[in-house]
Design a protein around this motif. Structure first.
Motif, PDB file in Angstrom:
ATOM      1  N   GLU A  60      20.668  97.879  54.317  1.00  0.00           N
ATOM      2  CA  GLU A  60      19.544  98.587  54.941  1.00  0.00           C
ATOM      3  C   GLU A  60      19.786  98.711  56.453  1.00  0.00           C
ATOM      4  N   LEU A  61      20.204  97.600  57.091  1.00  0.00           N
ATOM      5  CA  LEU A  61      20.508  97.625  58.526  1.00  0.00           C
ATOM      6  C   LEU A  61      21.676  96.693  58.792  1.00  0.00           C
ATOM      7  N   MET A  62      22.681  97.194  59.495  1.00  0.00           N
ATOM      8  CA  MET A  62      23.802  96.345  59.903  1.00  0.00           C
ATOM      9  C   MET A  62      24.164  96.739  61.324  1.00  0.00           C
ATOM     10  N   ILE A  63      24.432  95.723  62.159  1.00  0.00           N
ATOM     11  CA  ILE A  63      24.777  95.981  63.555  1.00  0.00           C
ATOM     12  C   ILE A  63      26.145  95.364  63.816  1.00  0.00           C
ATOM     13  N   THR A  64      27.013  96.110  64.507  1.00  0.00           N
ATOM     14  CA  THR A  64      28.339  95.587  64.864  1.00  0.00           C
ATOM     15  C   THR A  64      28.612  95.875  66.336  1.00  0.00           C
ATOM     16  N   HIS A  65      29.683  95.271  66.861  1.00  0.00           N
ATOM     17  CA  HIS A  65      30.166  95.690  68.179  1.00  0.00           C
ATOM     18  C   HIS A  65      30.750  97.098  68.038  1.00  0.00           C
ATOM     19  N   ALA A  66      30.768  97.878  69.115  1.00  0.00           N
ATOM     20  CA  ALA A  66      31.507  99.140  69.100  1.00  0.00           C
ATOM     21  C   ALA A  66      32.995  98.796  69.234  1.00  0.00           C
ATOM     22  N   PRO A  67      33.880  99.591  68.599  1.00  0.00           N
ATOM     23  CA  PRO A  67      35.307  99.235  68.603  1.00  0.00           C
ATOM     24  C   PRO A  67      35.817  98.911  70.013  1.00  0.00           C
ATOM     25  N   GLY A  68      36.498  97.772  70.121  1.00  0.00           N
ATOM     26  CA  GLY A  68      37.062  97.359  71.405  1.00  0.00           C
ATOM     27  C   GLY A  68      36.084  96.703  72.349  1.00  0.00           C
ATOM     28  N   HIS A  69      34.794  96.793  72.064  1.00  0.00           N
ATOM     29  CA  HIS A  69      33.757  96.215  72.933  1.00  0.00           C
ATOM     30  C   HIS A  69      33.294  94.891  72.335  1.00  0.00           C
ATOM     31  N   MET A  70      34.083  93.857  72.540  1.00  0.00           N
ATOM     32  CA  MET A  70      33.917  92.586  71.836  1.00  0.00           C
ATOM     33  C   MET A  70      32.963  91.645  72.582  1.00  0.00           C
ATOM     34  N   PHE A  71      32.615  90.542  71.871  1.00  0.00           N
ATOM     35  CA  PHE A  71      31.868  89.462  72.508  1.00  0.00           C
ATOM     36  C   PHE A  71      32.853  88.472  73.111  1.00  0.00           C
ATOM     37  N   ILE A  72      32.592  88.042  74.361  1.00  0.00           N
ATOM     38  CA  ILE A  72      33.472  87.093  75.043  1.00  0.00           C
ATOM     39  C   ILE A  72      32.862  85.704  74.968  1.00  0.00           C
ATOM     40  N   THR A  73      33.567  84.782  74.289  1.00  0.00           N
ATOM     41  CA  THR A  73      33.056  83.417  74.097  1.00  0.00           C
ATOM     42  C   THR A  73      33.450  82.525  75.279  1.00  0.00           C
ATOM     43  N   ASP A  74      32.881  81.311  75.294  1.00  0.00           N
ATOM     44  CA  ASP A  74      33.250  80.314  76.308  1.00  0.00           C
ATOM     45  C   ASP A  74      34.498  79.523  75.935  1.00  0.00           C
ATOM     46  N   ARG A  96      27.034  99.196  67.667  1.00  0.00           N
ATOM     47  CA  ARG A  96      26.794 100.299  66.739  1.00  0.00           C
ATOM     48  C   ARG A  96      25.761  99.878  65.701  1.00  0.00           C
ATOM     49  N   ILE A  97      24.842 100.791  65.418  1.00  0.00           N
ATOM     50  CA  ILE A  97      23.765 100.538  64.451  1.00  0.00           C
ATOM     51  C   ILE A  97      24.049 101.351  63.192  1.00  0.00           C
ATOM     52  N   TYR A  98      24.098 100.688  62.064  1.00  0.00           N
ATOM     53  CA  TYR A  98      24.324 101.365  60.784  1.00  0.00           C
ATOM     54  C   TYR A  98      23.121 101.168  59.883  1.00  0.00           C
ATOM     55  N   ARG A  99      22.619 102.275  59.310  1.00  0.00           N
ATOM     56  CA  ARG A  99      21.567 102.172  58.294  1.00  0.00           C
ATOM     57  C   ARG A  99      22.128 102.715  56.987  1.00  0.00           C
ATOM     58  N   GLU A 100      22.000 101.952  55.930  1.00  0.00           N
ATOM     59  CA  GLU A 100      22.548 102.332  54.614  1.00  0.00           C
ATOM     60  C   GLU A 100      24.013 102.746  54.735  1.00  0.00           C
ATOM     61  N   GLY A 101      24.748 102.111  55.638  1.00  0.00           N
ATOM     62  CA  GLY A 101      26.179 102.398  55.770  1.00  0.00           C
ATOM     63  C   GLY A 101      26.511 103.566  56.687  1.00  0.00           C
ATOM     64  N   ASN A 102      25.492 104.236  57.246  1.00  0.00           N
ATOM     65  CA  ASN A 102      25.738 105.370  58.142  1.00  0.00           C
ATOM     66  C   ASN A 102      25.485 104.998  59.594  1.00  0.00           C
ATOM     67  N   LEU A 103      26.422 105.388  60.473  1.00  0.00           N
ATOM     68  CA  LEU A 103      26.249 105.157  61.911  1.00  0.00           C
ATOM     69  C   LEU A 103      25.085 106.001  62.401  1.00  0.00           C
ATOM     70  N   VAL A 104      24.051 105.349  62.974  1.00  0.00           N
ATOM     71  CA  VAL A 104      22.874 106.101  63.427  1.00  0.00           C
ATOM     72  C   VAL A 104      22.658 105.994  64.936  1.00  0.00           C
ATOM     73  N   ASP A 105      23.323 105.026  65.586  1.00  0.00           N
ATOM     74  CA  ASP A 105      23.083 104.884  67.023  1.00  0.00           C
ATOM     75  C   ASP A 105      24.206 104.061  67.648  1.00  0.00           C
ATOM     76  N   GLU A 106      24.455 104.306  68.938  1.00  0.00           N
ATOM     77  CA  GLU A 106      25.363 103.468  69.712  1.00  0.00           C
ATOM     78  C   GLU A 106      24.617 103.115  70.982  1.00  0.00           C
ATOM     79  N   VAL A 107      24.478 101.795  71.254  1.00  0.00           N
ATOM     80  CA  VAL A 107      23.561 101.335  72.307  1.00  0.00           C
ATOM     81  C   VAL A 107      24.203 100.224  73.121  1.00  0.00           C
ATOM     82  N   THR A 108      23.641  99.930  74.303  1.00  0.00           N
ATOM     83  CA  THR A 108      24.177  98.855  75.146  1.00  0.00           C
ATOM     84  C   THR A 108      23.395  97.548  74.997  1.00  0.00           C
TER      85      THR A 108
END
Lengths: 262, 262
Positions: B239-253, B88-100
């Motif tokens: 200004e710009l913050m990027i997070t995982h989409a809920p439940g779509h986590m990063f899998i570590t080694d 999920r892409i957030y600009r100024e705290g607002n969700l602006v996009d969801e991408v793969t």
């Protein structure tokens, strides 16, 4: 003065007024003491990252806001510019001054790091009737550079420094358990028994501190040492870096037991 | 595809090629999954400090060097720009996009934070035969804003968010023990039994996630929640913050057990 049983606030007040200039071992017993490292903001993110990646040698107890000398988590009424008995000033990695306060060196963009120190886990060992040789011998703990690389962060990189305590064979398991409870003050050992494995060729010749005898029936046990971050920071040759003078630690308001994880 | 038993590297490869776009619960079982938060360097020191001061809601697993998308500690062959199923892409705290993938959003001064997630300690509870209600009910864990303030760091401040799991009375002590072993994934509970004490008026109305029933003989137990740092970062309106989409986590080694302190 009964400095062993005075409160941290009372001790810091004496130190601030230059009425107590001495190593802090045995002062305000039961309260956690800390290593101090002060850097300018420009290096602070990298150093914080380095500590975060190397929690065994660099266990963070508190970090101040840039420009603030108040460690709000561990001693909200203290002032890190005046409340340690002795400081060392380094410019470009060279020791240039030793002072009892740093008011004239303090700058608006400085960040102070307080890192856990081994006093806490040594007290826990003693309470478990596990002897601590360098305390018995009234000398400094022996410290060694190892072949264990720290995890790099920005400009900060280099080998881990460890301290060594000879532990009776029957107490080694308990020593691991006792110190594992305190990850905020270096935690469990990094190595047990064979110094050569971690790059130590001659245990009778420490790189820092004093040698101590390892007697029959004892095992040399190695813990990550708080000298590591200072040694590594010096390599970066920061324009200005301030630390506590050896043995002259900061005394927090926290009791050792508050840092136990279980 | 037997995604439960594939390796983290295999799963990340599929995700990178957009062949696996789904929540990561039940994927690469036994391997630690992580929350993602990406900020520009300008905010990174403050955010790192915030996490360091609030380890229960914000347990750091890895932080990248500025400009690097490689989490060298937990998955040195991964690329955080492509290896999560959804962002999920957030600009100024607002969700602006969801991408793969975030290749087009990545900037040279970005720092990525991987924070521990509750999947790890839930697996530990299940292995100890302690039931996890929201998994039984196949819904989201209920989450609540509390009256517990996080420790402020620079611009980052606000209340802790907690998740709730109803635990049978006979299992409450064991649940504390089991989760205490994993401080890197939120650790021990922050409260047991009386929601009003931490500012939760109606347990049937969570602020995030889904309500679950607390049955007779069960005690509501509250753990610090990884939603906390995201909620607090949003308040700063970066200004710009990027997070995982809920439940779509990063899998570590890393295997979950590697994060146990004892």
């Amino acid at each position: 003065m009964d400095v062993a049983n005075m409160s941290p606030a009372e001790i810091r007040q004496l130190i601030r007024q230059n009425q107590l200039i001495r190593p802090t071992s045995g002062v305000a017993n039961g309260f956690t003491q800390a290593n101090l490292a002060i850097l300018k903001k420009e290096l602070a993110f990298e150093f914080l990252l380095f500590c975060q990646r190397n929690p065994k040698p660099c266990p963070i107890l508190d970090v101040t806001e840039p420009g603030s000398a108040v460690p709000t988590l561990v001693a909200p009424n203290a002032d890190l510019r005046t409340d340690l008995p002795k400081y060392r000033i380094y410019r470009e990695g060279n020791l240039v001054d030793e002072v009892t306060d740093i008011l004239k060196y303090w700058e608006d963009d400085m960040v102070a790091f307080l890192l856990g120190c081994s006093f806490t886990f040594e007290q826990a060992l003693l309470k478990n009737k596990i002897p601590v040789r360098h305390i018995e011998e009234n000398c400094n703990v022996p410290m060694y550079k190892t072949n264990i690389p720290c995890v790099k962060a920005g400009r900060f990189e280099g080998p881990m420094v460890v301290s060594m305590r000879p532990i009776p064979q029957k107490d080694v398991v308990r020593a691991v358990q006792v110190t594992s409870r305190f990850p905020a003050v270096h935690g469990a050992p990094v190595h047990i028994g064979t110094p050569a494995v971690i790059g130590i060729d001659d245990i009778s010749k420490p790189d820092f501190g004093d040698p101590v005898p390892v007697r029959a029936g004892e095992v040399p046990v190695f813990w990550a040492c708080g000298v590591t971050p200072q040694a590594i920071a010096m390599h970066v040759k920061p324009e200005l870096m301030i630390t506590h003078a050896p043995g002259h630690m900061f005394i927090t308001d926290k009791r050792d037991e508050e840092f136990a994880v279980l």
